[in-house]
Every structure is written in structure tokens, then in C-alpha cells.
Design a protein around this motif. Sequence first.
Motif, PDB file in Angstrom:
ATOM      1  N   THR A 170      88.777  16.013  79.279  1.00  0.00           N
ATOM      2  CA  THR A 170      88.107  14.919  78.585  1.00  0.00           C
ATOM      3  C   THR A 170      88.575  14.878  77.130  1.00  0.00           C
ATOM      4  OG1 THR A 170      86.214  16.335  78.121  1.00  0.00           O
ATOM      5  CG2 THR A 170      86.076  14.969  80.072  1.00  0.00           C
ATOM      6  N   ARG A 171      88.566  13.702  76.582  1.00  0.00           N
ATOM      7  CA  ARG A 171      88.974  13.525  75.190  1.00  0.00           C
ATOM      8  C   ARG A 171      87.972  14.227  74.276  1.00  0.00           C
ATOM      9  NH1 ARG A 171      87.869   9.967  71.385  1.00  0.00           N
ATOM     10  NH2 ARG A 171      86.745   8.360  72.541  1.00  0.00           N
ATOM     11  N   ARG A 172      88.481  14.846  73.224  1.00  0.00           N
ATOM     12  CA  ARG A 172      87.574  15.489  72.261  1.00  0.00           C
ATOM     13  C   ARG A 172      86.881  14.415  71.433  1.00  0.00           C
ATOM     14  NH1 ARG A 172      90.886  19.581  68.750  1.00  0.00           N
ATOM     15  NH2 ARG A 172      88.832  20.163  68.023  1.00  0.00           N
ATOM     16  N   PRO A 173      85.551  14.459  71.340  1.00  0.00           N
ATOM     17  CA  PRO A 173      84.855  13.460  70.537  1.00  0.00           C
ATOM     18  C   PRO A 173      85.284  13.550  69.068  1.00  0.00           C
ATOM     19  CG  PRO A 173      83.299  14.819  71.777  1.00  0.00           C
ATOM     20  CD  PRO A 173      84.643  15.406  71.998  1.00  0.00           C
ATOM     21  N   ARG A 174      85.575  12.398  68.492  1.00  0.00           N
ATOM     22  CA  ARG A 174      85.898  12.355  67.056  1.00  0.00           C
ATOM     23  C   ARG A 174      84.586  12.255  66.284  1.00  0.00           C
ATOM     24  NH1 ARG A 174      90.306   9.243  69.106  1.00  0.00           N
ATOM     25  NH2 ARG A 174      88.969   7.408  69.230  1.00  0.00           N
ATOM     26  N   VAL A 175      84.331  13.234  65.460  1.00  0.00           N
ATOM     27  CA  VAL A 175      83.059  13.302  64.743  1.00  0.00           C
ATOM     28  C   VAL A 175      83.327  13.251  63.240  1.00  0.00           C
ATOM     29  CG1 VAL A 175      80.934  14.606  64.398  1.00  0.00           C
ATOM     30  CG2 VAL A 175      82.090  14.689  66.626  1.00  0.00           C
ATOM     31  N   ALA A 176      82.962  12.118  62.642  1.00  0.00           N
ATOM     32  CA  ALA A 176      83.143  11.948  61.200  1.00  0.00           C
ATOM     33  C   ALA A 176      81.961  12.573  60.467  1.00  0.00           C
ATOM     34  CB  ALA A 176      83.264  10.469  60.862  1.00  0.00           C
ATOM     35  N   SER A 229      78.629   3.758  50.812  1.00  0.00           N
ATOM     36  CA  SER A 229      79.107   2.701  51.694  1.00  0.00           C
ATOM     37  C   SER A 229      80.613   2.848  51.948  1.00  0.00           C
ATOM     38  CB  SER A 229      78.789   1.342  51.052  1.00  0.00           C
ATOM     39  OG  SER A 229      79.392   0.319  51.788  1.00  0.00           O
ATOM     40  N   ALA A 230      81.367   3.137  50.899  1.00  0.00           N
ATOM     41  CA  ALA A 230      82.817   3.263  51.040  1.00  0.00           C
ATOM     42  C   ALA A 230      83.183   4.431  51.959  1.00  0.00           C
ATOM     43  CB  ALA A 230      83.454   3.460  49.663  1.00  0.00           C
ATOM     44  N   LEU A 231      82.454   5.524  51.806  1.00  0.00           N
ATOM     45  CA  LEU A 231      82.778   6.698  52.633  1.00  0.00           C
ATOM     46  C   LEU A 231      82.391   6.450  54.099  1.00  0.00           C
ATOM     47  CD1 LEU A 231      84.206   9.204  51.777  1.00  0.00           C
ATOM     48  CD2 LEU A 231      82.023  10.372  51.511  1.00  0.00           C
ATOM     49  N   ILE A 232      81.255   5.815  54.304  1.00  0.00           N
ATOM     50  CA  ILE A 232      80.817   5.528  55.679  1.00  0.00           C
ATOM     51  C   ILE A 232      81.811   4.591  56.368  1.00  0.00           C
ATOM     52  CG2 ILE A 232      79.048   4.324  57.026  1.00  0.00           C
ATOM     53  CD1 ILE A 232      76.961   5.600  55.120  1.00  0.00           C
ATOM     54  N   GLY A 237      85.762   3.970  63.966  1.00  0.00           N
ATOM     55  CA  GLY A 237      86.620   4.498  65.024  1.00  0.00           C
ATOM     56  C   GLY A 237      86.180   5.868  65.521  1.00  0.00           C
ATOM     57  N   ALA A 238      85.256   6.498  64.809  1.00  0.00           N
ATOM     58  CA  ALA A 238      84.742   7.792  65.283  1.00  0.00           C
ATOM     59  C   ALA A 238      83.772   7.545  66.442  1.00  0.00           C
ATOM     60  CB  ALA A 238      84.048   8.530  64.150  1.00  0.00           C
ATOM     61  N   ASP A 239      83.554   8.576  67.235  1.00  0.00           N
ATOM     62  CA  ASP A 239      82.566   8.484  68.315  1.00  0.00           C
ATOM     63  C   ASP A 239      81.170   8.794  67.799  1.00  0.00           C
ATOM     64  OD1 ASP A 239      84.485   8.099  70.551  1.00  0.00           O
ATOM     65  OD2 ASP A 239      85.198  10.042  69.836  1.00  0.00           O
ATOM     66  N   LEU A 240      81.119   9.617  66.762  1.00  0.00           N
ATOM     67  CA  LEU A 240      79.836  10.059  66.220  1.00  0.00           C
ATOM     68  C   LEU A 240      80.011  10.209  64.715  1.00  0.00           C
ATOM     69  CD1 LEU A 240      76.959  11.384  66.577  1.00  0.00           C
ATOM     70  CD2 LEU A 240      78.139  13.535  67.035  1.00  0.00           C
ATOM     71  N   LEU A 241      79.020   9.738  63.980  1.00  0.00           N
ATOM     72  CA  LEU A 241      79.007   9.949  62.531  1.00  0.00           C
ATOM     73  C   LEU A 241      77.860  10.887  62.197  1.00  0.00           C
ATOM     74  CD1 LEU A 241      79.580   9.355  59.487  1.00  0.00           C
ATOM     75  CD2 LEU A 241      78.183   7.275  59.743  1.00  0.00           C
ATOM     76  N   LEU A 242      78.172  11.939  61.466  1.00  0.00           N
ATOM     77  CA  LEU A 242      77.127  12.826  60.945  1.00  0.00           C
ATOM     78  C   LEU A 242      77.063  12.632  59.444  1.00  0.00           C
ATOM     79  CD1 LEU A 242      77.968  16.223  62.737  1.00  0.00           C
ATOM     80  CD2 LEU A 242      76.368  14.437  63.474  1.00  0.00           C
ATOM     81  N   THR A 243      75.869  12.400  58.930  1.00  0.00           N
ATOM     82  CA  THR A 243      75.703  12.421  57.487  1.00  0.00           C
ATOM     83  C   THR A 243      74.832  13.622  57.155  1.00  0.00           C
ATOM     84  OG1 THR A 243      73.700  11.058  57.540  1.00  0.00           O
ATOM     85  CG2 THR A 243      75.818   9.901  57.344  1.00  0.00           C
ATOM     86  N   SER A 244      75.002  14.154  55.967  1.00  0.00           N
ATOM     87  CA  SER A 244      74.096  15.224  55.547  1.00  0.00           C
ATOM     88  C   SER A 244      73.483  14.848  54.212  1.00  0.00           C
ATOM     89  CB  SER A 244      74.837  16.563  55.466  1.00  0.00           C
ATOM     90  OG  SER A 244      75.067  16.958  54.146  1.00  0.00           O
ATOM     91  N   MET A 287      79.069   3.281  67.595  1.00  0.00           N
ATOM     92  CA  MET A 287      79.180   4.691  67.193  1.00  0.00           C
ATOM     93  C   MET A 287      77.771   5.257  67.020  1.00  0.00           C
ATOM     94  SD  MET A 287      81.112   5.943  63.702  1.00  0.00           S
ATOM     95  CE  MET A 287      80.104   4.975  62.580  1.00  0.00           C
ATOM     96  N   CYS A 288      77.533   6.447  67.557  1.00  0.00           N
ATOM     97  CA  CYS A 288      76.236   7.082  67.325  1.00  0.00           C
ATOM     98  C   CYS A 288      76.219   7.651  65.914  1.00  0.00           C
ATOM     99  CB  CYS A 288      76.014   8.222  68.326  1.00  0.00           C
ATOM    100  SG  CYS A 288      75.741   7.625  69.989  1.00  0.00           S
ATOM    101  N   VAL A 289      75.070   7.600  65.280  1.00  0.00           N
ATOM    102  CA  VAL A 289      74.923   8.130  63.923  1.00  0.00           C
ATOM    103  C   VAL A 289      73.753   9.110  63.919  1.00  0.00           C
ATOM    104  CG1 VAL A 289      74.582   7.611  61.491  1.00  0.00           C
ATOM    105  CG2 VAL A 289      75.660   5.901  62.996  1.00  0.00           C
ATOM    106  N   ILE A 290      74.019  10.323  63.487  1.00  0.00           N
ATOM    107  CA  ILE A 290      72.934  11.275  63.308  1.00  0.00           C
ATOM    108  C   ILE A 290      72.874  11.613  61.827  1.00  0.00           C
ATOM    109  CG2 ILE A 290      71.961  13.533  63.924  1.00  0.00           C
ATOM    110  CD1 ILE A 290      73.388  13.405  66.576  1.00  0.00           C
ATOM    111  N   GLY A 291      71.767  11.260  61.202  1.00  0.00           N
ATOM    112  CA  GLY A 291      71.564  11.564  59.790  1.00  0.00           C
ATOM    113  C   GLY A 291      70.857  12.901  59.696  1.00  0.00           C
ATOM    114  N   LEU A 292      71.588  13.899  59.225  1.00  0.00           N
ATOM    115  CA  LEU A 292      71.037  15.256  59.167  1.00  0.00           C
ATOM    116  C   LEU A 292      70.403  15.512  57.807  1.00  0.00           C
ATOM    117  CD1 LEU A 292      74.126  17.043  60.746  1.00  0.00           C
ATOM    118  CD2 LEU A 292      71.930  16.650  61.879  1.00  0.00           C
ATOM    119  N   PRO A 293      69.419  16.384  57.745  1.00  0.00           N
ATOM    120  CA  PRO A 293      68.830  16.748  56.466  1.00  0.00           C
ATOM    121  C   PRO A 293      69.854  17.478  55.594  1.00  0.00           C
ATOM    122  CG  PRO A 293      67.628  17.734  58.317  1.00  0.00           C
ATOM    123  CD  PRO A 293      68.851  17.126  58.869  1.00  0.00           C
TER     124      PRO A 293
END
Length: 398
Positions: A170-176, A229-232, A237-244, A287-293
Motif C-alpha cells: 500500500t502507498r505510504r500516507p503523506r502526512v504534512a 494560512s501560507a504554511l497550510i 496533496g497530503a493525505d493527512l494534515l497534522l497541526t500542533s 484531506m483529513c486534518v487533525i489539530g493536535l494540542p
Amino acid sequence: MIPVQEAMDRILAAVTPLGSEIVAIDRALGRVLAEPVVARLDHPPQAVSAMDGYAVRAADVATLPARLRVIEEVAAGSLPNKAIHTGEAARIFTGGAVPEGADTVVIQENCTRDREHVAVVEGSHARGRHIRLAGNDFKQGQVGIEAGHRLTPSHIGLAAAMNWPWLAVTRRPRVAIVSTGSELVHPGEALKPGQIVGSNGLALAAFVNAAGGEAIHLGIARDDESALSALIDRAAGADLLLTSGGASVGDHDLVQGVLKSKGMTLDFWKIAMRPGKPLMFGRLNGMCVIGLPGNPVSALVTSTLFVGPAIARMLGLRGVHPRVMRARLAIDLPANDLRQDYLRAELREDERGLIVSPFGKQDSAMLTALSHSGALVIRAPHAPAAAAGSEIEILRLS
Ligand code: AMP
Ligand code: MG
């Protein structure tokens, strides 16, 4: 606030397995198999000797000593030319094909050799002894590894033995990964007053890569809307975005607002857990987005609970949930409040099993305690006090 289980269910419901790709088998370690590995041949292809010795007829060595004429020599890689008749033997080596007529191999330690003859002087030689029959390991068409397994060294060996030079994985998920915080600098930089080293980006990237994803570490955004906004935008094109960070309700917590202004649909925000309450989940352009603490311990604990399973689901892994185990408590714990606790704890083992000892300080900014933790002790909402020696649920950290 929603319960931990509901948060997990909602994330997993939104995440789907990714497609597959072909990789050379020597690049496949740790990847997740997308299609079953099916044997392309029998192994071994014919009956072979498991030992160095003599291929004989069992009937000829029923009574000892037995003197047999050695008619040829068979090493691995060549086939015998002659069949074995009564009174005959073939010198044979491990992996050598067993000649017609022979049904047993006598190990050389049981024999004495005298030019064209061998005397079998000891041992008991049941028919079939030390012979690996054709297809003994696997037969053509047999499934060796089912899809959904993360490939280990022994899987690689088996797939190679089944004659596959490449595998579908399976393709590796790209996680930004986007870190937020005006106070953050990169490790190694000189710190001005008020600044701290941002560690979440690197810790999260390491977590993602260890889980089988492909981390794309986008860097740090200051707490201002245009920088964020610019960084996001670079996560497209990522599969998942993580913010901290920036996930709470303070004046400088901008993540949710910026994401919403870009069209994110919010699934949930805030989980009844500690650490990690302000976790946010949504979807932005597929794209799924998980906003982490932002607190480093919270970011990694919530990653263990939610990011790991999300990546596992994208990878098509069979089991996606972190495995809950049981251990004995080393200390007394007070009753819990309404949030599910994940206490950082030392993990030991004695002859009766696992023992956990939660650290006295459970500060969600203390990476030292987390990095010395072998486990997280799970305390359900409103759990009653637990006494030392009682059994409790844990998540083992690797
Ligand atoms: P926030 O969620 O942005 O309010 O951050 C909570 C706490 O975590 C604050 O003390 C931040 O300084 C800290 N923090 C946020 N991001 C990071 C990071 N990448 N590395 C280390 N600490 C961080
Ligand atoms: Mg912040």
C-alpha cells in the motif's frame, strides 16, 4: 467534549485505505502488503536431503551393520543420474535431490566409509528420515502472506522463496506537519528571550515515519493568520494534515479559524481526555486534518491514540487500534474525574507479569517523563480509586 472512543470511531470512519504500488522486494521491509503473496512454485521442488550423509533404502539398514555400495554423489544444485537398488547408496549433501529408489538419508556420523562402500554402523533409520519431501514447505498456489500484514524480515524471505522479485504494497500516507507558535525556534538556533525550542514537528515526523507514513515537515508558523494560512496551503496533496498548537480558545489560537476559512468541515473539537483535550478533527478538500494540542506530551499521546490508528487504516493494516494490555499498579491512584486519563508510567516486569508505576508529576509539557515511560495507564472517566497491587489497563509504548 466527546469520549475518547467516539473520537477514535469518528476519525476511523472518515479515513479510507489508500491505493497500492509495486516495490522491489528489497525495498518492501516494513511496508504493508496490498495483495496476498502466492507461491509461484513448490518448495522444495523435489525431495531433498536435510543432512549430509547417504541416501539409502530403509529396508537395507533395518539391521546393522549394513554394508552398501556407493554408486554416485549428489550435491545441492545437481540431480542424481542413477536410481538406488537394494544394497546401494548415494553419497548426498544437504539440499541434494534424493535419488529414485532411496527413501531415507543416514547421517554421515552413523557411517564409516571404505572407498566404494559405506558401512552404516549405528543409529535407527526410519523410512523418510532426514528427507524433505517436494512441497514440504509450500506448494504452488499456496498463500504465504495475506494482504494487510506489515512485512517483517521473515515475510521478505518467504516472499522471495515463493519467487517474487517485487511486491504490491500500500502507498505510504503523506502526512504534512505544521507547527504553530510565535515562541518557537528550530533546534540548534539561538534563542531570544521568551522563545523555546519547538520539538513537536520533529517528534510528530518521527512518529509518522515510524507508523509507516511519509512525514512532510513543513515547519513553524507564527501565530498570525497569513503565516499560518501560507504554511497550510503547502499541505495540499497530503493525505493527512497534522497541526500542533494553537488549538485552544486563546486569542492566539488561530488554527481552527484559518482552516475553516479555507473550507474545512469540522467533525469534532475537544475530547474528554487528559492530556489532549483540545484535539480537533476535520476535513479539508478530501484531506483529513487533525489539530493536535501544542503541549509536547499531549501531542504525542494523542498521536498514539488517533494519528497511529488513522495511518494504520490508510495503510490497510489489519489491526488499527493500539493494543490495550493489563498490568499491576505499583502505587495507589485516586478516583478520576470526568476526563479519561493517560498517565505516563514506568513499566517493569516480574515473574507475575507487568507492573506499572505512574510518575508523580503528570505535566503535559514534560517530555522527560514521557520519554522514560514504558506505558500509559488508562483511567476511565469517573474511575474509582485504585489500590497498589490491583490490575489496571495500559497502553504499552514502543
Ligand atoms: P498552544 O496549544 O499553542 O497553546 O501550546 C501549548 C503549549 O505548548 C505552549 O506552552 C507552547 O509553547 C507549547 N508548544 C506549542 N508548540 C510546541 C512545539 N512545537 N514544541 C514545543 N512546545 C510547543
Ligand atoms: Mg501556541
